[in-house]
Design an enzyme around this catalytic site. Structure first.
Site, PDB file in Angstrom:
ATOM      1  N   ASP A 190     -35.851  21.711  -3.643  1.00 41.19           N
ATOM      2  CA  ASP A 190     -34.556  22.469  -3.215  1.00 41.19           C
ATOM      3  C   ASP A 190     -33.710  21.933  -4.001  1.00 41.19           C
ATOM      4  OD1 ASP A 190     -33.605  24.937  -3.140  1.00 41.19           O
ATOM      5  OD2 ASP A 190     -33.257  25.131  -1.269  1.00 41.19           O
TER       6      ASP A 190
HETATM    7  C1  BGC Z   1     -32.182  28.239  -2.883  1.00 43.83           C
HETATM    8  C2  BGC Z   1     -33.757  28.057  -3.116  1.00 43.83           C
HETATM    9  C3  BGC Z   1     -33.127  28.438  -4.826  1.00 43.83           C
HETATM   10  C4  BGC Z   1     -32.698  27.503  -5.243  1.00 43.83           C
HETATM   11  C5  BGC Z   1     -32.602  27.895  -6.444  1.00 43.83           C
HETATM   12  C6  BGC Z   1     -31.222  26.862  -3.270  1.00 43.83           C
HETATM   13  O1  BGC Z   1     -30.130  27.657  -2.750  1.00 43.83           O
HETATM   14  O2  BGC Z   1     -32.242  27.823  -0.969  1.00 43.83           O
HETATM   15  O3  BGC Z   1     -34.334  28.937  -2.623  1.00 43.83           O
HETATM   16  O4  BGC Z   1     -34.880  29.037  -5.319  1.00 43.83           O
HETATM   17  O5  BGC Z   1     -31.391  27.121  -5.000  1.00 43.83           O
HETATM   18  O6  BGC Z   1     -31.583  29.663  -7.156  1.00 43.83           O
END
Ligand code: BGC
Length: 767
Positions: free
Chosen positions: A231
């Protein structure tokens, strides 16, 4: 064209390989021009395309291109419609193809452990079976357009509070049954091109460097073939991460980790073969996308219409009373209708954070009513974005309600209450909304409440509203869907994918949500959502699986293919079927649910668990037969000592119903299993254990007859008075050492008895 990826990897320098394991910028993977490795892009997800060109961020603050905002997972989960999710996935895959996006960052399938999790709107359900099945269809849909997905957030990311560092403490059975099963189903049934690991720790180890999670469970256990991506900024120890199975780090670490990876290979801290395998998996995705480009043009308006269709199938009619026939809904167009509440004009149709879509257009209920020539009297009553009591607005709302035949209140949670990044503080609607509903009820008996929210709310006014339509966060066309459903052009067919408790304090995670910021204990174990409410016989506001229709359905003729099923190699199946009839006057769809109850007492289990669901479309008077196929997993629980899914021999009840608390048909089935949990007999093994285990039962009965019944009459079963519970328990709970302690049997003889049992167990089955 077949690519020789391995050969390509062998042509890369160590630095290039390390570089490919990190992003180039917020949304791009790295390229290597000299070898023709292209630069590809990924974007959020999950219910629309958030492709950013400038000012990238993962918080959803900065703008992205205009795209179609489909209903969020809180809504689509309630459709219980796998084909619909496939269709939505295909549409999103097309948008990705048209915009040059290689993978969509979704679906998000974390279990709704608490109604307070700020990101529940993005998640599908409190039930892992439902979440897994729906996610699998969505993934298949997207990937059918040669675009990847990222199944997220793996795993146990069930809160936002300190999400990047919190340590989730849960036992393996709880993790496997409740927090991993949905991922398992989706991985096995749809092979997502990527899996995104979660920020949090599980039992002390960050998911991004958790060998057990990423390698043992995901790759070796479930056969996952794609790559694992972190993530965003979710890596901590990058070297440990690559070793554990984390292939790609996103978005980047300022170059630090690329250098660290190359260095680790040079010093021998990281075997180069591990790095090569990660690069191979990343390149496989890059070329899978670029070698199979589809040149699609997508039609925004067609996708807008699809978004409305999906929402019509997803909204849940929670209550419908007070009307001349069945309920107040559907509304008659010739009645005087007042729309009250700012959500009628400015619907809340999506959540905040990384899934936030720059919606290409939005249609409100008010605007749709106008377009369709339906006369409504609108007053704002309360704002959609904050909690302020305005006496003048309240008065105007009451006046409008007095003038009307029916007052439809468009209520919901303001954006600021529900978002990625933080959890909700309580389960309440803004007080100004409760106040308006209460005041309207004083002057108007016909009240319909329409909700725009990503997760359950308490409803202190529930007895004053005749009808209640839960729209969830219904996407950019939510207003069109709302009008179609309210006026009966569409028939509601959604069912709740989560329980609405009466009060937030009733939720099983209440004491342990969200923890102290460092650690969160999943002490409720597998008793999440309806599994807990049913076990504890708690009243709820609306149960899991509940949802009404403008027609009614009859369930009949349940049939189980055979009275018993024996699991030998685990691939055996049994079918269960039933007739569903539309006994009302309009066409409608019913979500038929199948639950299994384990009556063997081999383990402490929820009363019943969802193991099948089908949505059937029926014309008035029509009957269709619904068929479910059950396998070993349908009956099983995770046995930690066996290290696998296990079902004890005995009776199970298969229940078919219209909700988890509206059970219509049931039938018993005998399960015969040839799999036994490990048993080693010693001085403390009890008579009860030996009598219950089919391998030792016969011998145990002989020993009981010989030593217990004859030597001490008060311990024999026949001699027990029915009220003599203590003696009865003493008999069953007696450890074998009692044979020499209380029965005067020589110690050596008891030793031999123990050996006899263990020999028997070795012969019966090597465990
Ligand atoms: C989120 C993800 C997301 C990523 C990119 C993170 O903060 O938890 O779900 O895909 O950011 O935006």
């Amino acid at each position: 064209m077949e690519r020789d990826i391995k050969r390509l990897v062998s042509q890369l320098t160590l630095e290039e390989k390390a570089g490919l394991c990190g992003g180039e910028d917020f949304w791009h993977l790295r390229n290597v021009e000299r070898l023709g490795i292209p630069r590809v892009m990924v974007s959020d997800g999950p219910h629309g395309l958030r492709k950013q060109k400038d000012n990238p961020d993962h918080l959803g603050h900065n703008d992205s291109i205009k795209a179609v905002c489909f209903p969020a997972a809180c809504a689509t989960g309630s459709s219980f419609d796998k084909e619909l999710l496939y269709k939505m996935g295909m549409a999103l895959g097309d948008e990705c193809q048209a915009e040059g996006v290689a993978a969509l960052l979704g679906p998000a399938i974390n279990i709704k452990r608490s109604p307070l999790c700020g990101r529940n709107f993005e998640y599908i359900s409190e039930d892992p079976y439902l979440a897994g099945k729906m996610a699998a269809s969505f993934i298949q849909g997207v990937q059918s357009r040669n675009v990847g997905t990222s199944l997220k957030h793996f795993a146990a990311n069930n809160q936002e509070f300190f999400r990047t560092t919190v340590d989730v403490i849960a036992d393996e059975r709880t993790l496997r049954e409740m927090y991993l099963s949905a991922f398992e189903i989706a991985v096995k049934e749809s092979q997502p091109w990527t899996v995104m690991c979660s920020y949090n720790k599980i039992n002390g180890i960050h998911s991004s460097e958790n060998q057990w999670l990423l390698s043992e469970v995901l790759r070796d256990g479930w056969g996952f073939k794609g790559f694992v991506v972190s993530d965003w900024y979710g890596t901590s120890d990058r070297i440990a991460g690559v070793k554990a199975g984390l292939d790609l780090e996103m978005p980047y670490s300022g170059g630090h980790n690329d250098k660290a990876l190359a260095e680790a290979v040079k010093t021998g801290a990281l075997p180069e073969t591990i790095l090569d395998a990660a690069v191979e998996r990343i390149l496989t995705l890059i070329f899978k996308y670029t070698d199979n480009r589809m040149h699609v043009k997508f039609d925004h308006d067609a996708h807008h219409a699809l978004s409305a269709e999906i929402e019509k199938e997803s909204a849940v009619l929670l209550k419908n009373e007070g009307g001349p026939h069945h309920g107040l809904l559907p509304l008659k167009k010739d009645k005087k209708v007042a729309f009250i509440g700012a959500f009628a004009d400015k619907p809340r149709f999506q959540g905040g954070g990384s899934s936030h879509i720059n919606a290409y257009k939005t249609t409100s209920a008010l605007q749709t009513a106008k377009t369709r020539g339906i006369a409504v009297d609108y007053v704002e009553g309360f704002p959609a974005d904050r909690d302020v009591q305005d006496p003048a607005a309240l008065k105007a709302a009451v006046e409008a309600a007095k003038r009307a035949d029916v007052a439809v209140v468009f209520a919901g949670l303001p954006d600021v209450i529900e978002s990625e990044g933080y959890d909700r503080e309580n389960m309440r609607l803004p007080e100004c909304q409760n106040a308006v509903i209460n005041a309207l009820a004083e002057v108007q008996p016909n009240i319909v409440v329409v909700l725009h929210n990503g997760s359950p709310v308490e409803m202190p006014w529930i007895d004053k509203a005749q009808s209640l339509l839960e729209l969830y966060l219904g996407g950019q066309a939510v207003g069109e869907a709302a009008i179609s459903l309210l006026f009966g052009e569409a028939n509601p067919s959604g069912k709740l994918a989560e329980t609405f408790p009466l009060r937030v304090e009733d939720n099983p995670s209440y004491e342990n949500f969200p923890g102290d910021g460092k650690t969160v204990y999943y002490n409720e174990n597998v008793f999440v959502g309806y599994r807990y409410y049913d076990y504890r016989k708690k009243d709820v506001l609306f149960p899991f699986g509940h949802g009404l229709s403008y027609t009614a359905f009859q369930y009949s003729n349940m049939e189980i293919e055979k009275p018993s099923i024996q699991f030998v190699n685990g691939s055996e199946t049994i079918t269960v079927s039933a007739d569903i009839t539309n006994i009302g006057k309009v066409a409608g769809k019913e979500v038929v649910q199948l639950y299994i109850e384990d009556t063997t007492s081999a383990a402490i289990r929820p009363l019943r668990e969802l193991k099948g669901f089908e949505k059937v479309s029926l014309a008035p008077g029509e009957t269709k037969r619904v068929v479910f196929t059950l396998d070993k997993r349908s009956f099983a629980w995770y046995h930690t000592e066996l290290g696998g899914w296990h079902c004890a021999s005995g009776e199970y009840v298969v229940v078919i119903g219209a909700s988890s608390r509206d059970l219509r048909l049931s039938a018993a089935v005998q399960v015969v299993s040839n799999e036994y949990p490990p048993l080693h007999v010693d001085w403390n093994t009890t008579v009860d254990t030996l009598l219950k285990d089919p391998r030792t039962k016969q011998t145990a009965e002989k020993i009981v007859a010989r030593y217990f019944d004859q030597s001490k009459r008060e311990l024999s079963l026949e001699a027990l008075g029915s009220g003599d519970k203590w003696n009865e328990r003493a008999y069953f709970e007696a450890p074998l050492r009692h044979l020499y302690m209380t029965k005067g049997i020589p110690y050596e003889e008891v030793e031999k008895i123990i050996e006899t049992f263990n020999n028997l167990l070795r012969r019966e089955r090597p465990v």
